[in-house]
Scaffold this active site. Structure first.
Site, PDB file in Angstrom:
ATOM      1  N   TYR A 127       7.780  -6.093  15.025  1.00 57.12           N
ATOM      2  CA  TYR A 127       8.616  -5.014  15.407  1.00 57.12           C
ATOM      3  C   TYR A 127       8.166  -3.619  14.345  1.00 57.12           C
ATOM      4  CZ  TYR A 127      11.446  -8.539  17.085  1.00 57.12           C
ATOM      5  OH  TYR A 127      12.143  -9.753  17.780  1.00 57.12           O
ATOM      6  N   PRO A 131      20.523 -12.383  24.210  1.00 55.24           N
ATOM      7  CA  PRO A 131      21.614 -13.217  24.469  1.00 55.24           C
ATOM      8  C   PRO A 131      22.520 -12.615  25.579  1.00 55.24           C
ATOM      9  CG  PRO A 131      22.187 -12.363  22.368  1.00 55.24           C
ATOM     10  CD  PRO A 131      20.733 -11.838  22.694  1.00 55.24           C
ATOM     11  N   LEU A 132      22.655 -11.195  25.826  1.00 47.58           N
ATOM     12  CA  LEU A 132      23.435 -10.654  26.646  1.00 47.58           C
ATOM     13  C   LEU A 132      22.752 -10.694  28.265  1.00 47.58           C
ATOM     14  CD1 LEU A 132      25.019  -8.045  24.512  1.00 47.58           C
ATOM     15  CD2 LEU A 132      25.739 -10.218  25.050  1.00 47.58           C
ATOM     16  N   GLY A 133      21.458 -10.113  28.215  1.00 48.34           N
ATOM     17  CA  GLY A 133      20.551 -10.174  29.123  1.00 48.34           C
ATOM     18  C   GLY A 133      21.217  -9.635  30.303  1.00 48.34           C
TER      19      GLY A 133
END
Length: 305
Positions: free
Chosen positions: A56, A203-205
């Site tokens: 990152y 985790p939301l995707g």
């Protein structure tokens, strides 16, 4: 709902709902100041698990966290990842698990994060061009030298996890997973059986971003309907489902916005009824459940994890 905390490696207690720092802008200016404010707010809200990586920004994300949070609260865990470097033929990012690269990235992370030891270090990807024993052996040597506390992996299959555990103790796995995207269900099952922390990235995707994973409009509509019945958002429902799914799951949703951060953290208090959980469970069929092997190691160097 299961406990709001989890002990990584059996002893390192963290809040189960963490924060992924990847999305935070790091360039000087107003956006960077907002990033600092967001990550500080995360800690104020009780988040004690923050995920970053050398990838990152080539360490810029780690530097941002240091500026925002050092000296660190006693209960805060910042976990970082190594094993991707700008060592391609044209200086591009690529998987690089050579021992000298891993050692150098750990030394750099220790300096940037102003730490004596990285309590949880994760191998960003298994490099198929370097013997696995060399990669894990290097991390084990770093642990034995006191520079690393615990070792984790990212984007591995069940077979790769089992192979790694023959060489060194693995306390965490970071694979893509969510209410609609359950390709790595077998890996989650293996982690749950062994008490290994499972950190789902993205985790939301597709739950909140159509087309982002394997979900379709029908699945998104169902999540939205459940959210409406609970007076919550689709993102909160997706995170609450993960927290209910298994006590070893530690979601690390990321955002650069304070309002989204606060929305995500509030999901820890959302209670799903058995009926809601059953409806959400039906949204995706686990892949590879008959073989238990999951998928092979990804060779992508995408910054989505």
């Amino acid at each position: 709902m299961d406990s709001t905390t989890f002990r990584i490696g059996g002893d390192l207690a963290v809040s189960r709902l963490g924060f992924g720092a990847m999305r935070l802008p790091t360039e000087p200016g107003a956006d960077r100041e907002q990033s600092i404010a967001v990550v500080r707010r995360a800690v104020e809200l009780g988040v004690t698990l923050i995920d970053t990586a050398f990838l990152y920004g080539g360490g810029a994300n780690e530097q941002l966290l240091t500026e925002a949070l050092y000296p660190y609260p006693d209960d805060l865990l910042i976990t970082t990842k190594v094993g991707v470097a700008q060592t391609g033929p044209e200086g591009e990012w690529r998987l690089d698990g050579r021992p000298e690269i891993l050692r150098d990235q750990v030394e750099q992370a220790l300096r940037r994060l102003r730490m004596d030891r990285i309590e949880l270090l994760q191998l960003h990807r298994v490099d198929p061009e370097v013997p696995v024993a060399d990669q894990l052996g290097t991390l084990r040597e770093l642990r034995d030298a006191g520079k690393v506390g615990r070792i984790g992996l990212s984007e591995v299959s069940v077979a790769e996890l089992a192979q790694a555990r023959e060489s060194v103790e693995i306390v965490s796995v970071q694979n893509r997973y969510g209410v609609i995207d359950r390709e790595h269900e077998p890996v989650l099952a293996a982690c749950a059986a062994a008490g290994i922390a499972f950190l789902p990235w993205r985790p939301l995707g597709a739950a909140v971003a159509p087309g982002a994973a394997s979900g379709g409009t029908a699945e998104i509509a169902e999540i939205t309907e459940v959210a409406g019945e609970l007076g919550a958002t689709a993102a909160q429902v997706a995170l609450a489902w993960l927290l209910h799914r298994s006590p070893v799951i530690l979601p690390i949703p990321g955002t650069a916005r304070r309002d989204h951060l606060e929305e995500n953290v509030a999901a820890a208090g959302l209670r799903l009824t058995p009926a809601h959980r059953e409806r959400l469970d039906r949204l995706a069929q686990p892949a590879g459940h008959s073989t238990g092997t999951g998928t092979g190691t990804s060779t992508s160097t995408s910054t989505s994890t």
